[in-house]
Design a protein around this motif. Structure first.
Motif, PDB file in Angstrom:
ATOM      1  N   SER A  65       0.743  -1.203   0.012  1.00 22.13           N
ATOM      2  CA  SER A  65       0.022   0.003   0.130  1.00 22.13           C
ATOM      3  C   SER A  65       0.851   1.213   0.062  1.00 22.13           C
ATOM      4  CB  SER A  65      -0.789  -0.076   1.316  1.00 22.13           C
ATOM      5  OG  SER A  65      -0.198   0.328   2.265  1.00 22.13           O
ATOM      6  N   GLU A  66       0.353   2.447  -0.287  1.00 16.43           N
ATOM      7  CA  GLU A  66       0.868   3.701  -0.265  1.00 16.43           C
ATOM      8  C   GLU A  66       1.551   4.032   1.282  1.00 16.43           C
ATOM      9  OE1 GLU A  66      -0.773   7.170  -1.790  1.00 16.43           O
ATOM     10  OE2 GLU A  66      -1.689   5.844  -3.337  1.00 16.43           O
ATOM     11  N   GLU A  67       0.778   3.483   2.118  1.00 14.63           N
ATOM     12  CA  GLU A  67       1.113   3.782   3.625  1.00 14.63           C
ATOM     13  C   GLU A  67       2.494   2.754   3.854  1.00 14.63           C
ATOM     14  OE1 GLU A  67      -2.688   5.105   2.904  1.00 14.63           O
ATOM     15  OE2 GLU A  67      -2.052   3.128   2.600  1.00 14.63           O
ATOM     16  N   GLU A  68       2.425   1.507   3.210  1.00 20.41           N
ATOM     17  CA  GLU A  68       3.985   0.669   3.681  1.00 20.41           C
ATOM     18  C   GLU A  68       5.048   1.481   3.065  1.00 20.41           C
ATOM     19  OE1 GLU A  68       1.894  -3.656   4.373  1.00 20.41           O
ATOM     20  OE2 GLU A  68       1.699  -2.741   2.120  1.00 20.41           O
ATOM     21  N   ASP A  69       4.609   2.012   1.649  1.00 15.75           N
ATOM     22  CA  ASP A  69       5.876   2.460   0.880  1.00 15.75           C
ATOM     23  C   ASP A  69       6.302   3.593   1.847  1.00 15.75           C
ATOM     24  OD1 ASP A  69       5.448   0.530  -1.259  1.00 15.75           O
ATOM     25  OD2 ASP A  69       4.483   1.946  -2.433  1.00 15.75           O
ATOM     26  N   ASP A  70       5.245   4.562   2.307  1.00 15.15           N
ATOM     27  CA  ASP A  70       5.844   5.643   2.885  1.00 15.15           C
ATOM     28  C   ASP A  70       6.764   5.373   4.200  1.00 15.15           C
ATOM     29  OD1 ASP A  70       4.694   7.417   1.122  1.00 15.15           O
ATOM     30  OD2 ASP A  70       2.603   7.472   2.308  1.00 15.15           O
ATOM     31  N   ILE A  71       6.291   4.440   4.888  1.00 14.11           N
ATOM     32  CA  ILE A  71       7.096   3.688   6.023  1.00 14.11           C
ATOM     33  C   ILE A  71       8.164   3.244   5.672  1.00 14.11           C
ATOM     34  CG2 ILE A  71       7.047   1.892   7.742  1.00 14.11           C
ATOM     35  CD1 ILE A  71       3.827   2.065   7.827  1.00 14.11           C
ATOM     36  N   ILE A  72       8.322   2.509   4.577  1.00 11.84           N
ATOM     37  CA  ILE A  72       9.595   2.028   4.047  1.00 11.84           C
ATOM     38  C   ILE A  72      10.795   3.252   3.715  1.00 11.84           C
ATOM     39  CG2 ILE A  72      10.783   0.647   2.105  1.00 11.84           C
ATOM     40  CD1 ILE A  72       8.255  -0.987   2.107  1.00 11.84           C
ATOM     41  N   ILE A  73      10.009   4.390   3.011  1.00 13.10           N
ATOM     42  CA  ILE A  73      10.922   5.377   2.667  1.00 13.10           C
ATOM     43  C   ILE A  73      11.437   5.903   3.715  1.00 13.10           C
ATOM     44  CG2 ILE A  73      10.833   7.784   1.565  1.00 13.10           C
ATOM     45  CD1 ILE A  73       8.909   6.307  -0.651  1.00 13.10           C
ATOM     46  N   HIS A  74      10.566   6.386   4.828  1.00 14.16           N
ATOM     47  CA  HIS A  74      10.827   7.002   6.026  1.00 14.16           C
ATOM     48  C   HIS A  74      11.842   6.342   6.891  1.00 14.16           C
ATOM     49  CE1 HIS A  74      10.504   9.444   9.368  1.00 14.16           C
ATOM     50  NE2 HIS A  74      10.453   8.250  10.165  1.00 14.16           N
ATOM     51  N   ILE A  75      11.714   5.042   6.985  1.00 13.20           N
ATOM     52  CA  ILE A  75      12.704   4.142   7.687  1.00 13.20           C
ATOM     53  C   ILE A  75      14.146   4.069   7.186  1.00 13.20           C
ATOM     54  CG2 ILE A  75      13.439   2.088   8.766  1.00 13.20           C
ATOM     55  CD1 ILE A  75      10.288   1.703   9.172  1.00 13.20           C
ATOM     56  N   GLN A  76      14.067   4.069   5.710  1.00 14.00           N
ATOM     57  CA  GLN A  76      15.273   3.994   4.939  1.00 14.00           C
ATOM     58  C   GLN A  76      16.042   5.240   5.027  1.00 14.00           C
ATOM     59  OE1 GLN A  76      16.612   1.448   3.555  1.00 14.00           O
ATOM     60  NE2 GLN A  76      18.107   2.065   2.195  1.00 14.00           N
ATOM     61  N   ARG A  77      15.348   6.419   5.346  1.00 12.20           N
ATOM     62  CA  ARG A  77      16.231   7.517   5.575  1.00 12.20           C
ATOM     63  C   ARG A  77      16.848   7.971   6.929  1.00 12.20           C
ATOM     64  NH1 ARG A  77      11.607  11.243   2.623  1.00 12.20           N
ATOM     65  NH2 ARG A  77      11.995  10.638   0.734  1.00 12.20           N
ATOM     66  N   THR A  78      16.299   7.165   7.778  1.00 11.53           N
ATOM     67  CA  THR A  78      16.848   7.138   9.199  1.00 11.53           C
ATOM     68  C   THR A  78      18.075   6.184   9.614  1.00 11.53           C
ATOM     69  OG1 THR A  78      15.652   5.377  10.203  1.00 11.53           O
ATOM     70  CG2 THR A  78      14.529   7.414   9.777  1.00 11.53           C
ATOM     71  N   ASN A  82      19.279  -0.247   5.845  1.00 12.24           N
ATOM     72  CA  ASN A  82      18.881  -1.229   5.118  1.00 12.24           C
ATOM     73  C   ASN A  82      18.581  -2.534   6.065  1.00 12.24           C
ATOM     74  OD1 ASN A  82      19.294  -0.018   2.836  1.00 12.24           O
ATOM     75  ND2 ASN A  82      21.402  -0.837   2.490  1.00 12.24           N
ATOM     76  N   LYS A  83      18.124  -2.109   7.289  1.00 18.41           N
ATOM     77  CA  LYS A  83      17.713  -3.327   8.248  1.00 18.41           C
ATOM     78  C   LYS A  83      16.410  -3.584   7.994  1.00 18.41           C
ATOM     79  CE  LYS A  83      20.647  -1.353  11.584  1.00 18.41           C
ATOM     80  NZ  LYS A  83      21.103  -0.777  12.880  1.00 18.41           N
ATOM     81  N   TRP A  84      16.272  -4.499   6.912  1.00 21.84           N
ATOM     82  CA  TRP A  84      15.000  -5.075   6.617  1.00 21.84           C
ATOM     83  C   TRP A  84      14.200  -5.778   7.431  1.00 21.84           C
ATOM     84  CZ3 TRP A  84      14.990  -1.894   2.966  1.00 21.84           C
ATOM     85  CH2 TRP A  84      16.288  -1.668   1.858  1.00 21.84           C
ATOM     86  N   TYR A 145      12.435  14.340  -1.156  1.00 26.57           N
ATOM     87  CA  TYR A 145      13.605  14.175  -1.681  1.00 26.57           C
ATOM     88  C   TYR A 145      14.666  15.260  -1.689  1.00 26.57           C
ATOM     89  CZ  TYR A 145      16.778  12.144  -5.205  1.00 26.57           C
ATOM     90  OH  TYR A 145      17.693  11.701  -6.049  1.00 26.57           O
ATOM     91  N   ALA A 146      14.206  16.491  -2.102  1.00 27.42           N
ATOM     92  CA  ALA A 146      15.155  17.444  -2.163  1.00 27.42           C
ATOM     93  C   ALA A 146      15.851  17.612  -0.528  1.00 27.42           C
ATOM     94  CB  ALA A 146      14.641  18.874  -2.488  1.00 27.42           C
ATOM     95  N   SER A 147      14.987  17.448   0.379  1.00 30.01           N
ATOM     96  CA  SER A 147      15.889  17.567   1.758  1.00 30.01           C
ATOM     97  C   SER A 147      16.795  16.711   2.022  1.00 30.01           C
ATOM     98  CB  SER A 147      14.498  17.410   2.797  1.00 30.01           C
ATOM     99  OG  SER A 147      14.122  16.271   2.832  1.00 30.01           O
ATOM    100  N   LEU A 148      16.905  15.444   1.114  1.00 30.84           N
ATOM    101  CA  LEU A 148      17.920  14.656   1.296  1.00 30.84           C
ATOM    102  C   LEU A 148      19.093  14.995   0.689  1.00 30.84           C
ATOM    103  CD1 LEU A 148      16.009  11.239   1.022  1.00 30.84           C
ATOM    104  CD2 LEU A 148      16.952  12.329   2.980  1.00 30.84           C
TER     105      LEU A 148
END
Length: 149
Positions: A65-78, A82-84, A145-148
């Motif tokens: 879902s979009e919510e799951e994608d958002d969670i993955i993106i957010h955690i990937q940035r912290t 890559n701690k799957w 993305y720009a903030s990264l």
């Protein structure tokens, strides 16, 4: 010299049934020796992967879902990056670490990498094209993305 890779055979429904039955009868049995005891011509690692990524009760095989994608993106940035397994255990119950990793590598990372090109296309001053419905969904992603960068 690299060792030649064996041709991987697809799992058959009969093999799946044997593994499911074995895990039903011996849920706490350690994985070493499982393939032999279950009557499977597979490696123990192959049995473990098949069980944990496909057959285990509670594995969510639906589209992300979009919510799951958002969670993955957010955690990937912290700091977790890559701690799957961490993501699967703490944030996306029902998803396997392998499924999350594949989602990131095959879809989300590529989408974020190419979003700059997409944004330049959508946000032109060209009045002949109306992409306003697409812009609404892309602008927040582009800002994040720009903030990264």
């Amino acid at each position: 010299m690299a060792r030649p890779q064996e041709q991987r055979r697809l799992w058959t429904p009969e093999e799946d049934d044997k593994l499911i039955e074995f895990k039903r009868n011996y849920p706490d049995r350690p994985w070493p020796g499982t393939a032999d005891l279950a009557g499977l011509d597979r490696s123990d690692k192959s049995c473990w992967e098949r069980w944990n990524n496909h057959l285990k009760p509670g594995v969510n095989k639906e589209n992300f879902s979009e919510e799951e994608d958002d969670i993955i993106i957010h955690i990937q940035r912290t700091e977790h990056r890559n701690k799957w397994a961490f993501m699967a255990e703490n944030y996306l119950q029902g998803r396997t670490a392998n499924a999350i990793k594949n989602r990131w590598n095959n879809h989300l990372n590529k989408m974020l990498t190419n979003i700059g090109d997409l944004g330049r296309y959508l946000l032109t001053d060209d009045e002949t094209s109306d992409h306003s419905d697409l812009e609404d969904g892309v602008k927040p992603l582009m800002a994040e993305y720009a903030s990264l960068i």
